[in-house]
Design an enzyme around this catalytic site. Structure first.
Site: not given
Ligand code: BG6
Length: 497
Positions: A183-184, A246
């Protein structure tokens, strides 16, 4: 921490994620001398490429690398690209992997990677289980010699049922401690800082409960639309794409009890408990009152025409997939009883920002009643991105006669730590997995607990009777009705306004 010699095998290596996230992350780790002494990356996918073509296609063409090329020496770059190899899986991922296995053995011997293999699944999710099975059939999940780990990209399931199925599917071939679910958001420095803010400061933790916190607000806004991912997004929607993973990860860190230590399982156990304490909404009335969904409609932003969601490529013109989701909920435990949480996420908002706002209770007895101070002036704002930092809002006396109160800010920005290099999420997560640290990866029961909360909302939005779908013009803070959720508090805090 020590990073053992190892091989990273990327499934779906010719895909977008590899070029956009993995290669730049590996490159940064290479520049920072964080990669193990013996390290090889083997790309595997369905494209027919040679090692050279793969290096050329994915590595050199990676936008990030290109930008850096100018100021780096050629042989330094070559040292990086030489780590990359490619194996064509021949048509699809489902046929057996003896060819792949032989290639891995050969590279392992030639490069001294000590039988330590990390398999990164960056393919469509319906292939995850098949890949795990095929790996296990050729002995590549066995840890008799060296370790074997599996990193799994999102989406992890489509519903509670499919997530459970995927978990038990993968666990037939790999043991839970071998599985790393990405989960980044957990790789973001400011998300981790939540733990430190809460548990290393005696000025916050005593206040972190129903006695002092009035409500919690979390906003995740993106200015972009669905871009080229209409096909994927239309089957997903904001709740599945952002909220289930997230945002509920962030919620779990805000809600959790203090872990007894900083070990992965100690932290993950508390997160699971936190997710399990979210009050699941089951009846239609509760779901009607506490959830709002919407889609962006065509509009003009700075004189430029912007498509509505239903006009986007890959999106069904009659789509009922939400691009905005807002949910109010309660947490059923001692600490949080009665404290409402308001969480929203959307595409095509005015700006890209993620922040958590802890609204403290007003003082019990207001002495400076007519002073202009609002009763809800004390806030702790944790800015996840951009301008990562922490802000405290509090009242101060306006100089002069009487007691006029004005709001002042105490702020900290990560950018002020000029010498500190803040790792990008994927870089941090990859390094952690390479070192066998799963703290920032989601455990099976964590993912399932999150789905358990989200499933009834999805079901209601799909099948419920009086479900509403609002529209909002691309480029505004969601539908006006979004404020209905905020009760008597007025409106959401729109960051930057
Ligand atoms: C991803 C989603 O997991 O996270 C995308 O699939 C989203 O739709 C993205 O744009 C947002 O990540 P960050 O790090 O740019 O907030």
């Amino acid at each position: 921490k020590k990073t053992n010699n190892q091989m990273l095998v990327i499934f779906g290596a010719s895909g977008d994620l590899t070029a956009r996230k993995l290669i730049p992350a590996l490159f940064n780790l290479y520049v920072a001398k964080q990669l193990p002494k013996n390290f090889v990356v083997l790309g595997a996918s369905r494209s027919d490429l040679t090692d050279e073509e793969f290096r050329d296609k994915v590595v050199n063409k990676s936008r990030y690398l290109k930008a850096k090329l100018d100021d780096l020496k050629e042989n330094f770059i070559k040292g990086f690209t030489d780590m990359f190899f490619y194996e064509d899986l021949g048509g699809d991922y489902t046929s057996e992997y003896s060819g792949l296995s032989k290639r891995i053995s050969k590279l392992n011997i030639a490069h001294g990677t000590d039988n330590n293999y990390m398999f990164y699944l960056s393919t469509p999710p319906n292939l995850y289980e098949t890949i795990a099975k095929n790996l296990s059939e050729v002995g590549l999940s066995s840890q008799q010699e060296g370790w074997k780990r599996l990193i799994v990209e999102k989406p992890f399931g489509y519903s509670l049922e499919s997530a459970k199925k995927l978990n038990s599917g993968l666990q037939q071939y790999f043991k839970e401690p071998q599985i790393y679910r990405i989960d980044h958001y957990l790789g973001k420095e400011t998300v981790q800082n939540l733990l430190v803010t809460r548990f290393s400061n005696s000025i916050f933790e005593p206040l972190w409960n129903r006695n002092y916190i009035h409500h919690v607000e979390i906003t995740n806004a993106e200015s972009g639309g669905v871009e080229k991912r209409g096909g994927y997004y239309d089957k997903s929607g904001a709740l599945r794409d952002m909220f289930q993973n997230h945002l509920l990860q962030i919620v779990s860190l805000v809600v959790m009890e203090p872990p007894i230590g900083d070990q992965p399982e100690e932290i993950r156990n508390e997160k699971v408990k936190a997710l399990k304490s979210l009050r699941i909404m089951r009846d239609e009335k509760t779901l009607f009152d506490n959830t709002i969904r919407a889609q962006y409609v065509a509009s003009e932003i700075n004189g430029e025409k912007v498509k509505g969601y239903r006009e986007e490529d890959g999106v069904d013109p009659d789509s009922t997939t939400e691009t905005y989701a807002a949910v109010k909920f309660f947490v059923d435990n001692w600490r949080w009883h009665g404290v409402p949480f308001y969480v929203r996420t959307a595409k095509r908002m005015p700006t890209k920002v993620t922040e958590i706002v802890i609204h403290f209770q007003p003082p019990h007895h207001q002495i400076f009643r007519d002073s202009g101070a609002s009763s809800k002036d004390n806030k702790l704002i944790i800015r996840i991105q951009p301008d990562e930092g922490v802000l405290i809002k509090f009242g101060v006396k306006v100089p002069g006669q009487g007691f006029k109160v004005e709001r002042a800010n105490l702020d900290f920005y990560y950018s002020s730590l000029a010498e500190t290099y803040v790792m990008e999420a994927y870089e941090r997560l990859l390094l952690d997995a390479m070192q066998g640290d799963a703290t920032l990866y989601a455990r099976a029961d964590e993912v399932e607990a999150a789905w358990e909360f989200v499933d009834p909302i999805l079901d209601y939005w799909k099948n419920g009777k009086d479900v509403r779908m609002y529209g909002y013009a691309a480029g505004v803070w969601g539908p006006e009705n979004g404020d209905e959720l905020i009760d008597d508090l007025g409106t959401w805090r729109n960051p930057g306004e």
